[in-house]
Design an enzyme around this catalytic site. Sequence first.
Site, PDB file in Angstrom:
ATOM      1  N   HIS A 129       0.871  -1.171   0.000  1.00  0.00           N
ATOM      2  CA  HIS A 129       0.000   0.000   0.000  1.00  0.00           C
ATOM      3  C   HIS A 129       0.912   1.226   0.000  1.00  0.00           C
ATOM      4  O   HIS A 129       2.018   1.180   0.551  1.00  0.00           O
ATOM      5  CB  HIS A 129      -0.811  -0.056   1.312  1.00  0.00           C
ATOM      6  CG  HIS A 129      -1.910   0.927   1.431  1.00  0.00           C
ATOM      7  ND1 HIS A 129      -1.701   2.212   1.860  1.00  0.00           N
ATOM      8  CD2 HIS A 129      -3.246   0.818   1.206  1.00  0.00           C
ATOM      9  CE1 HIS A 129      -2.861   2.848   1.897  1.00  0.00           C
ATOM     10  NE2 HIS A 129      -3.820   2.024   1.505  1.00  0.00           N
ATOM     11  N   ASP A 209       2.776  -4.757   7.936  1.00  0.00           N
ATOM     12  CA  ASP A 209       1.534  -4.011   7.758  1.00  0.00           C
ATOM     13  C   ASP A 209       0.401  -5.030   7.892  1.00  0.00           C
ATOM     14  O   ASP A 209       0.154  -5.819   6.979  1.00  0.00           O
ATOM     15  CB  ASP A 209       1.547  -3.342   6.379  1.00  0.00           C
ATOM     16  CG  ASP A 209       0.198  -2.702   6.053  1.00  0.00           C
ATOM     17  OD1 ASP A 209      -0.736  -2.830   6.861  1.00  0.00           O
ATOM     18  OD2 ASP A 209       0.102  -2.090   4.975  1.00  0.00           O
ATOM     19  N   GLN A 212      -4.835  -5.621   6.957  1.00  0.00           N
ATOM     20  CA  GLN A 212      -5.844  -6.517   6.380  1.00  0.00           C
ATOM     21  C   GLN A 212      -5.842  -7.893   7.032  1.00  0.00           C
ATOM     22  O   GLN A 212      -6.537  -8.791   6.564  1.00  0.00           O
ATOM     23  CB  GLN A 212      -5.623  -6.664   4.859  1.00  0.00           C
ATOM     24  CG  GLN A 212      -5.743  -5.372   4.073  1.00  0.00           C
ATOM     25  CD  GLN A 212      -7.173  -4.822   4.031  1.00  0.00           C
ATOM     26  OE1 GLN A 212      -8.135  -5.524   4.363  1.00  0.00           O
ATOM     27  NE2 GLN A 212      -7.313  -3.574   3.643  1.00  0.00           N
ATOM     28  N   LYS A 235     -10.996  -0.671  10.171  1.00  0.00           N
ATOM     29  CA  LYS A 235     -11.179  -1.857   9.333  1.00  0.00           C
ATOM     30  C   LYS A 235     -11.575  -3.061  10.185  1.00  0.00           C
ATOM     31  O   LYS A 235     -11.646  -4.179   9.694  1.00  0.00           O
ATOM     32  CB  LYS A 235      -9.880  -2.180   8.581  1.00  0.00           C
ATOM     33  CG  LYS A 235      -9.499  -1.107   7.561  1.00  0.00           C
ATOM     34  CD  LYS A 235      -8.241  -1.501   6.831  1.00  0.00           C
ATOM     35  CE  LYS A 235      -7.555  -0.356   6.146  1.00  0.00           C
ATOM     36  NZ  LYS A 235      -8.209   0.099   4.919  1.00  0.00           N
ATOM     37  N   CYS A 375      -4.774   2.450  -3.596  1.00  0.00           N
ATOM     38  CA  CYS A 375      -3.509   2.922  -3.002  1.00  0.00           C
ATOM     39  C   CYS A 375      -2.373   1.936  -3.268  1.00  0.00           C
ATOM     40  O   CYS A 375      -1.468   1.793  -2.439  1.00  0.00           O
ATOM     41  CB  CYS A 375      -3.641   3.180  -1.506  1.00  0.00           C
ATOM     42  SG  CYS A 375      -4.768   4.494  -1.132  1.00  0.00           S
TER      43      CYS A 375
HETATM   44  N1  PMP Z   1      -2.089  -0.953   4.513  1.00  0.00           N
HETATM   45  C1  PMP Z   1      -3.066  -1.672   3.960  1.00  0.00           C
HETATM   46  C2  PMP Z   1      -2.783  -3.071   3.508  1.00  0.00           C
HETATM   47  C3  PMP Z   1      -4.341  -1.122   3.817  1.00  0.00           C
HETATM   48  O1  PMP Z   1      -5.305  -1.843   3.254  1.00  0.00           O
HETATM   49  C4  PMP Z   1      -4.579   0.190   4.279  1.00  0.00           C
HETATM   50  C5  PMP Z   1      -5.944   0.831   4.137  1.00  0.00           C
HETATM   51  N2  PMP Z   1      -6.493   0.730   2.843  1.00  0.00           N
HETATM   52  C6  PMP Z   1      -3.524   0.895   4.864  1.00  0.00           C
HETATM   53  C7  PMP Z   1      -2.308   0.292   4.967  1.00  0.00           C
HETATM   54  C8  PMP Z   1      -3.679   2.286   5.375  1.00  0.00           C
HETATM   55  O2  PMP Z   1      -4.595   2.341   6.420  1.00  0.00           O
HETATM   56  P1  PMP Z   1      -5.177   3.728   6.936  1.00  0.00           P
HETATM   57  O3  PMP Z   1      -5.645   4.485   5.728  1.00  0.00           O
HETATM   58  O4  PMP Z   1      -6.284   3.330   7.840  1.00  0.00           O
HETATM   59  O5  PMP Z   1      -4.079   4.428   7.650  1.00  0.00           O
END
Ligand code: PMP
Length: 430
Positions: A129, A209, A212, A235, A375
């Site tokens: 991401h 990270d 998910q 999430k 993203c």
């Molecule tokens: N890493 C992953 C794998 C994600 O799916 C996301 C959210 N789409 C993020 C990081 C970033 O999370 P946040 O926008 O809640 O900071």
Amino acid sequence: FEHSDVATLTRPDFEIIIKTKIGEEVPKPLVYLDSAATSHTPKQVIEDIADYYETMNSNVHRGAHTLSRMATTAFEEGRDTVASFVNAYSRNEIIFTSGATEAINLVASSFGRSTLKEGDEVVLTEMEHHSNIVPWQMIAQETGAVLKFVKIDFEKGGLDLEHMKTLLTEKTKLVGFQHVSNVMGCINPVQDMVTMIRQKSPNAKILLDACQSVPHMKVDVQELGVDFLAASGHKMCGPTGIGFLWGREDLLNSMPPYMGGGEMIDQVTLEGSTYAQAPARFEAGTPPIAQAVGLASAIRYLEKIGMDKVEAYEHEIASYMYKRMSQVKKVTVLGPPEGVERAALCAFYVDGVHPSDLGTFLDIEGVAVRAGHHCCQPLHQAKGISHSARASLYIYNTKEEVDYFVDQLEKTIQFFTGLETQIDGASGGD
Ligand code: PMP
């Protein structure tokens, strides 16, 4: 109860899911398939947040009065709840942040800026991401560190671990990767990767990270053996504006603070300051108190269902959705093939139909999917596409919803392909 009853039991707790109708003329029931972006919040969590504001709202720590003591207790109990949820060695290892993005930026700004020197290497993956790429690009620019990226094996639907092996050296100071991909849906073999990293790059710290994975399966930091882990509350049935960084306590205390202000200090004089130990060291200013209370409530909600049941249920509907989607003509689903375990999401693209057209048409039928790059532009670039659509599931989604979605997807594709044939036919006739 059986894991197959998870959606039946949880749906009544999510008013937004059962009450929302989409569209004005012929309202359709909402089929929400965008939980990988943000999940919904059950009424128990909303009630706990309201109760916080109604009975104890005030600032935490330092306060000698009753409400401040109550707020402090609720906030710090939230930290205990998160710590035990991920099996941290100590509660001091949980830093509340605004989300995973801030958690990763904290590691990059503090650990990265203070540790990385010119020529040091940071190994990330093409799957990441943007939140686990951009902060490292910023720090690399400042420090002269070099970023390297593990390739994706699209056939296998996961990371190319042989390639990873070739990137790891003694110069590697940090390795950062996802537990579960928000686009591929693959579950990366964290423990095997950790073993490989420790062998080849003994000087590297490992950042996971887990955005998910934490909402969907039991995640145990001690078992995984990483050094840092980042996740977001919104999430996992919690509110927005909160997430956390888990880090090993000695490591956290060896890192400089990344924001200065109230709460993070030991002593302040006009000449200089000394800093508190973790977690306060990294929690400058008034923290997200109500949100921490909400996150703890969300964790209690998930634990009451049981993470084993959450995982088993999602596994079942994920395989069902994958199977149905892979039978739809012109659809390519990214990620692992049938038979390999995947998270409850399918990112996909359709020959000849733009993902945002799919998203718009599905929305008319009440189905909420995401369309875009999620993203993850480098991942899409590596695949040679610019965008995809994504359907992602959570505890409240049912097989019937998956069926409805796939039926509507087929209908939408037929509409666009029919249009294409008509246009082709028309231009041919001219
Ligand atoms: N890493 C992953 C794998 C994600 O799916 C996301 C959210 N789409 C993020 C990081 C970033 O999370 P946040 O926008 O809640 O900071």
